[in-house]
Design an enzyme around this catalytic site. Structure first.
Site, short mmCIF file in Angstrom:
data_model
loop_
_atom_site.label_atom_id
_atom_site.label_comp_id
_atom_site.label_asym_id
_atom_site.label_seq_id
_atom_site.Cartn_x
_atom_site.Cartn_y
_atom_site.Cartn_z
N GLY A 100 82.92 30.23 56.22
CA GLY A 100 81.95 30.96 55.41
C GLY A 100 81.77 32.40 55.82
O GLY A 100 81.17 33.18 55.08
N CYS A 108 86.29 15.61 26.11
CA CYS A 108 87.38 16.52 25.75
C CYS A 108 87.93 16.12 24.37
O CYS A 108 88.15 14.94 24.09
CB CYS A 108 88.48 16.46 26.79
SG CYS A 108 89.98 17.36 26.31
N CYS A 115 91.89 14.89 25.18
CA CYS A 115 92.21 13.72 26.00
C CYS A 115 91.03 12.77 26.14
O CYS A 115 91.17 11.70 26.75
CB CYS A 115 92.72 14.14 27.37
SG CYS A 115 91.44 14.71 28.49
#
Lengths: 291, 256
Positions: free
Chosen positions: A32, A241, A244
């Protein structure tokens, strides 16, 4: 394609790659923490992934299989040109399939397919400093990081709630790494934030213009900042979606005509194509998975 | 009784030019001290040295901390000093813009110090912010407005709310009423007087306005050319000035 002999392997010279690798190692040692590095001019404009390209160049080996995604898609301009760039300068094999890729350079997404050990995910980062828009002085933000003074980050979230009633930050959502550094995960949607933590793959972040590299080693603890009474929520469009039928992936909204028609499709094209190949069909393909 | 802050021989020079020299005093809990003097007399330098914004060349500033008793803030580590300035200290700037985040709502401005010391409950932070806005006479309905939409007096009151929300014990004020018109000044002074009394605050107020110290300060220190030329009880100094400069200062005030 064979590599062009005019370039060193993966475009950058070995000394530069060595310098970048040192920055990456330091970044991995201090998860980080933003490590400054001597970012080079790349044959592309700032904002197109100069940081990610340099990191990729430094970690690529001739045996790697390289994948580039831009907002989840393998076939957009940015993804295609960076993939071609490394085909030409490094001669590495490329792929669009997430599971077989060893190095994945990404802009603004984490692939839907869970990453595995041995993979490296390279992020393109426009602005590495999460505190930047709250505190313009670099000297001050560095001090705030070193002294762990992160109250200001919550001021931003507070402002969100007071203005919108909920935390409206939907991308580049700030996270805390190993209970120490607050980090900007690059502009990935906050839907992807939970995938940052405890990830088996190595995650590297490169910011070319801002000359910073930071990193998450495998299985790092990453917590999205929030309030007790307004907990973090990974959000996405509430649709399956259209192609799909997946209801667990991050979706792009596509306007399809000028009468308000729209469809929602997976932003991760490889994931969507994989599902379609496996026989799933969304409602826009008249499939059985239609909601 | 231990002094809340004990200043000893504070000296700060800018190259060959003296900012302030050999200033010493003690401030006890609940006391308000005024520092007056003309522009360039070293008032602000002294204040900034005490508040940790400037590092004095010599001397010590011993503050009676909550946890560890009297500590020299000049030699303590920076994280400790910054922690003090978020919790036990408050600093009210002359220009509210220096002390506020202009791009953040009033509520966010007040809440910042709370969040900086670990508050993570939005509802609580907001309730406290609203409470404080009301205490400094700002309409609670403006909690989501940015300070850019506030008048000068409101900005100054917001700055005070933002500073006092964590319950500091010592407030540094640098010309808190500068740049405000007289009626707004009067309200602000009234408000400050009430807050200082209710919260048992100690305060160090730098100003060139004698009316401000007359109303607020128990004690007064007069500075000229970086030196303290006179100090004592406020009424005593103002009504019976001994030093030539203090006499000049007192007689310069226009009577209407």
């Amino acid at each position: 394609m064979t590599p062009s002999s005019e370039y060193n392997f993966a475009y950058l010279d070995e000394q530069t790659k060595r310098m970048i690798r040192r920055a990456i190692l330091k970044g991995l040692a201090i998860p980080g923490y933003q490590v400054p590095f001597a970012s080079r001019e790349m044959p592309m404009p700032y904002g197109w992934g100069t940081g990610g390209v340099q990191v990729s160049a430094a970690v690529l080996t001739p045996d790697d299989r390289f994948k580039v995604i831009d907002q989840g898609a393998d076939d957009t301009t940015n993804a295609v040109s960076i993939r071609t760039f490394f085909e030409r300068t490094a001669g590495v094999a490329t792929t669009t399939a997430t599971p077989v890729a060893t190095v994945i350079q990404t802009r603004h997404r984490i692939p839907e397919e869970p990453l595995t050990e041995g993979q490296v995910l390279v992020y393109q980062v426009p602005i590495p400093e999460p505190l930047r828009f709250l505190e313009p002085r670099e000297s001050e933000t560095r001090k705030m990081h070193s002294l762990e003074e992160y109250g200001l980050m919550h001021v931003k979230l507070y402002e969100d709630i007071s203005r919108h009633g909920h935390i409206a930050t939907s991308y580049a959502y700030p996270v805390k790494v190993e209970a120490r550094y607050v980090m900007d995960p690059s502009p990935i949607p906050k839907f992807d934030n939970p995938k940052l933590g405890d990830c088996p793959a190595i995650q590297l972040f490169g910011a070319g213009r801002e000359q910073r590299i930071y990193a998450l080693p495998p299985y790092t603890q990453v917590v999205s900042l929030d309030f007790e009474d307004h907990p973090f929520e990974a959000s996405k469009a509430d649709h399956p979606c259209g192609l799909c039928g997946a209801d667990d992936s991050y979706l792009d909204e596509v306007i399809v005509d000028d009468t308000g028609g729209r469809m929602f499709v997976c932003s991760d094209t490889d994931y969507c194509e994989g599902r379609q190949a496996a026989g799933h069909r969304g409602k826009d393909l008249g499939g059985k998975d239609a909601a | 009784m231990t002094p809340l802050i004990s200043v000893k021989d504070i000296t700060k020079s800018y190259g060959a030019h003296i900012g302030c020299a050999d200033v010493s005093f003690d401030l006890y809990p609940g006391e308000v001290m005024g520092i007056v003097g003309e522009s360039g007399s070293g008032k602000s330098t002294l204040l900034n040295c005490m508040a940790g914004h400037l590092r004095p060349d010599a001397g010590s500033v011993v503050f009676d901390t909550r946890g560890h008793g009297p500590r020299d803030t000049v030699t303590m580590s920076e994280p400790e000093r910054r922690m003090l300035s978020r919790t036990d200290w408050a600093f009210v700037h002359q220009h509210a813009r220096d002390g506020l985040r202009m791009g953040v709502s009033a509520g966010g401005n007040v809440g910042e110090r709370l969040m900086a010391v670990g508050a993570r409950h939005y509802g609580d932070i907001r309730d406290k912010a609203v409470d404080w806005l009301e205490r400094v006479e700002i309409d609670a309905g403006r909690v989501d407005d940015r300070p850019t939409t506030f008048s000068g007096g409101m900005q100054q009151r917001l700055q005070i709310a933002r500073n006092l929300v964590t319950g500091p014990r010592l407030v540094f004020m640098d010309e808190p009423t500068g740049g405000l018109d007289v009626s707004v000044q009067a309200r602000l002074l009234d408000l400050l007087r009430g807050l200082v009394r209710d919260m048992g605050l100690s305060a160090i107020i730098v100003t060139h306005d004698l009316a401000v110290v007359r109303l607020l300060a128990n004690r007064l220190m007069v500075m000229k050319d970086g030196q303290v030329v006179e100090n004592g009880l406020t009424d005593q100094v103002l009504d019976d000035p001994q030093h030539a400069y203090t006499q000049l200062l007192v007689s310069s005030v226009l009577q209407v």
